[in-house]
Scaffold this motif. Sequence first.
Motif, PDB file in Angstrom:
ATOM      1  N   GLY A  51      33.267  36.571  29.796  1.00  0.00           N
ATOM      2  CA  GLY A  51      32.581  37.484  28.892  1.00  0.00           C
ATOM      3  C   GLY A  51      32.159  38.813  29.480  1.00  0.00           C
ATOM      4  N   THR A  52      32.397  39.031  30.773  1.00  0.00           N
ATOM      5  CA  THR A  52      32.003  40.281  31.419  1.00  0.00           C
ATOM      6  C   THR A  52      33.244  41.068  31.840  1.00  0.00           C
ATOM      7  N   ALA A  53      33.347  42.303  31.380  1.00  0.00           N
ATOM      8  CA  ALA A  53      34.442  43.175  31.792  1.00  0.00           C
ATOM      9  C   ALA A  53      34.287  43.524  33.268  1.00  0.00           C
ATOM     10  N   TYR A  54      35.398  43.672  33.965  1.00  0.00           N
ATOM     11  CA  TYR A  54      35.358  44.004  35.392  1.00  0.00           C
ATOM     12  C   TYR A  54      36.576  44.828  35.764  1.00  0.00           C
ATOM     13  N   GLN A  55      36.473  45.456  36.918  1.00  0.00           N
ATOM     14  CA  GLN A  55      37.600  46.069  37.604  1.00  0.00           C
ATOM     15  C   GLN A  55      37.507  45.629  39.061  1.00  0.00           C
ATOM     16  N   GLY A  60      45.069  48.072  50.591  1.00  0.00           N
ATOM     17  CA  GLY A  60      46.130  47.587  51.459  1.00  0.00           C
ATOM     18  C   GLY A  60      45.639  47.047  52.793  1.00  0.00           C
ATOM     19  N   ASP A  61      44.410  47.417  53.193  1.00  0.00           N
ATOM     20  CA  ASP A  61      43.879  46.943  54.481  1.00  0.00           C
ATOM     21  C   ASP A  61      43.139  45.608  54.372  1.00  0.00           C
ATOM     22  N   GLY A  62      43.176  44.977  53.185  1.00  0.00           N
ATOM     23  CA  GLY A  62      42.538  43.669  53.020  1.00  0.00           C
ATOM     24  C   GLY A  62      41.100  43.718  52.531  1.00  0.00           C
ATOM     25  N   THR A  63      40.604  44.902  52.215  1.00  0.00           N
ATOM     26  CA  THR A  63      39.267  44.985  51.625  1.00  0.00           C
ATOM     27  C   THR A  63      39.405  45.029  50.101  1.00  0.00           C
ATOM     28  N   THR A  64      38.359  44.617  49.419  1.00  0.00           N
ATOM     29  CA  THR A  64      38.363  44.616  47.962  1.00  0.00           C
ATOM     30  C   THR A  64      37.003  45.036  47.450  1.00  0.00           C
ATOM     31  N   VAL A  65      36.996  45.593  46.249  1.00  0.00           N
ATOM     32  CA  VAL A  65      35.754  45.946  45.560  1.00  0.00           C
ATOM     33  C   VAL A  65      35.832  45.304  44.179  1.00  0.00           C
ATOM     34  N   PHE A  66      34.829  44.505  43.853  1.00  0.00           N
ATOM     35  CA  PHE A  66      34.730  43.868  42.545  1.00  0.00           C
ATOM     36  C   PHE A  66      33.588  44.545  41.803  1.00  0.00           C
ATOM     37  N   ALA A  67      33.899  45.170  40.654  1.00  0.00           N
ATOM     38  CA  ALA A  67      32.894  45.924  39.904  1.00  0.00           C
ATOM     39  C   ALA A  67      32.770  45.380  38.485  1.00  0.00           C
ATOM     40  N   PRO A  68      31.763  44.523  38.251  1.00  0.00           N
ATOM     41  CA  PRO A  68      31.518  44.069  36.879  1.00  0.00           C
ATOM     42  C   PRO A  68      30.827  45.172  36.085  1.00  0.00           C
ATOM     43  N   ALA A  69      31.095  45.221  34.795  1.00  0.00           N
ATOM     44  CA  ALA A  69      30.427  46.206  33.943  1.00  0.00           C
ATOM     45  C   ALA A  69      28.927  45.949  33.973  1.00  0.00           C
ATOM     46  N   THR A 116      42.480  30.104  32.342  1.00  0.00           N
ATOM     47  CA  THR A 116      43.199  31.346  32.624  1.00  0.00           C
ATOM     48  C   THR A 116      42.351  32.532  32.184  1.00  0.00           C
ATOM     49  N   TYR A 117      42.441  33.605  32.966  1.00  0.00           N
ATOM     50  CA  TYR A 117      41.705  34.832  32.723  1.00  0.00           C
ATOM     51  C   TYR A 117      42.699  35.989  32.755  1.00  0.00           C
ATOM     52  N   PRO A 118      43.167  36.455  31.590  1.00  0.00           N
ATOM     53  CA  PRO A 118      44.145  37.544  31.547  1.00  0.00           C
ATOM     54  C   PRO A 118      43.613  38.820  32.200  1.00  0.00           C
ATOM     55  N   PHE A 119      44.516  39.580  32.815  1.00  0.00           N
ATOM     56  CA  PHE A 119      44.150  40.874  33.388  1.00  0.00           C
ATOM     57  C   PHE A 119      45.346  41.812  33.349  1.00  0.00           C
ATOM     58  N   ALA A 120      45.037  43.077  33.455  1.00  0.00           N
ATOM     59  CA  ALA A 120      46.059  44.124  33.535  1.00  0.00           C
ATOM     60  C   ALA A 120      45.985  44.749  34.919  1.00  0.00           C
ATOM     61  N   VAL A 121      47.064  45.332  35.361  1.00  0.00           N
ATOM     62  CA  VAL A 121      47.097  46.016  36.657  1.00  0.00           C
ATOM     63  C   VAL A 121      47.215  47.512  36.400  1.00  0.00           C
ATOM     64  N   LEU A 122      46.286  48.256  37.013  1.00  0.00           N
ATOM     65  CA  LEU A 122      46.299  49.702  36.933  1.00  0.00           C
ATOM     66  C   LEU A 122      46.768  50.233  38.291  1.00  0.00           C
ATOM     67  N   GLU A 123      47.687  51.164  38.274  1.00  0.00           N
ATOM     68  CA  GLU A 123      48.217  51.695  39.533  1.00  0.00           C
ATOM     69  C   GLU A 123      47.153  52.532  40.255  1.00  0.00           C
ATOM     70  N   GLY A 124      46.916  52.198  41.515  1.00  0.00           N
ATOM     71  CA  GLY A 124      45.971  52.933  42.329  1.00  0.00           C
ATOM     72  C   GLY A 124      44.547  52.397  42.198  1.00  0.00           C
ATOM     73  N   ARG A 125      43.613  53.197  42.709  1.00  0.00           N
ATOM     74  CA  ARG A 125      42.209  52.808  42.668  1.00  0.00           C
ATOM     75  C   ARG A 125      41.563  53.442  41.426  1.00  0.00           C
ATOM     76  N   ILE A 126      41.302  52.618  40.435  1.00  0.00           N
ATOM     77  CA  ILE A 126      40.689  53.066  39.187  1.00  0.00           C
ATOM     78  C   ILE A 126      39.396  52.268  39.018  1.00  0.00           C
ATOM     79  N   MET A 127      38.285  52.861  39.398  1.00  0.00           N
ATOM     80  CA  MET A 127      37.009  52.157  39.321  1.00  0.00           C
ATOM     81  C   MET A 127      36.083  52.964  38.407  1.00  0.00           C
ATOM     82  N   GLU A 128      36.010  52.559  37.155  1.00  0.00           N
ATOM     83  CA  GLU A 128      35.203  53.273  36.179  1.00  0.00           C
ATOM     84  C   GLU A 128      33.841  52.648  35.956  1.00  0.00           C
ATOM     85  N   PHE A 129      33.599  51.480  36.479  1.00  0.00           N
ATOM     86  CA  PHE A 129      32.304  50.819  36.293  1.00  0.00           C
ATOM     87  C   PHE A 129      31.369  51.193  37.418  1.00  0.00           C
TER      88      PHE A 129
END
Length: 129
Positions: A51-55, A60-69, A116-129
């Motif tokens: 129920g929570t939107a996220y990006q 490429g270096d193995g780090t990640t950012v998880f941004a819930p709305a 299952t949790y559907p998702f889309a892939v956006l090219e590059g770093r797109i962090m709007e939240f």
Amino acid sequence: MRRRFFLSAAAVCALVLGNSADFAFAQESNMSADEIVRLLSGNTAEGVWDGTAYQSYFAGDGTTVFAPANADALSGKWRVNSDSDQLESFFDAVGWTGYKVMRTDTGFAWLKDGKTYPFAVLEGRIMEF
């Protein structure tokens, strides 16, 4: 005559619908480790989790950012396990967690604990939240 036509039409519809369901199911498949790396590395996944939107950006270096709305972003690590063909992510609060990545007839989905949790892939770093 009408009854015979109706029964024949019903049988054809059942056959077509049955085959369509099989075809849709056949389109879903687990991705391999190499496919997951190519899909996510340097890109952003966007979807809704419980129920929570996220990006989530996968550098490429193995780090990640998880941004819930409407919440603070979390920094972590990611890797792909070639033995299990799973994406694994690490955040301090939960440790390493594995996810299957599926290709579906509408795009992609995470598979975790039978859901299952559907998702889309956006090219590059797109962090709007």
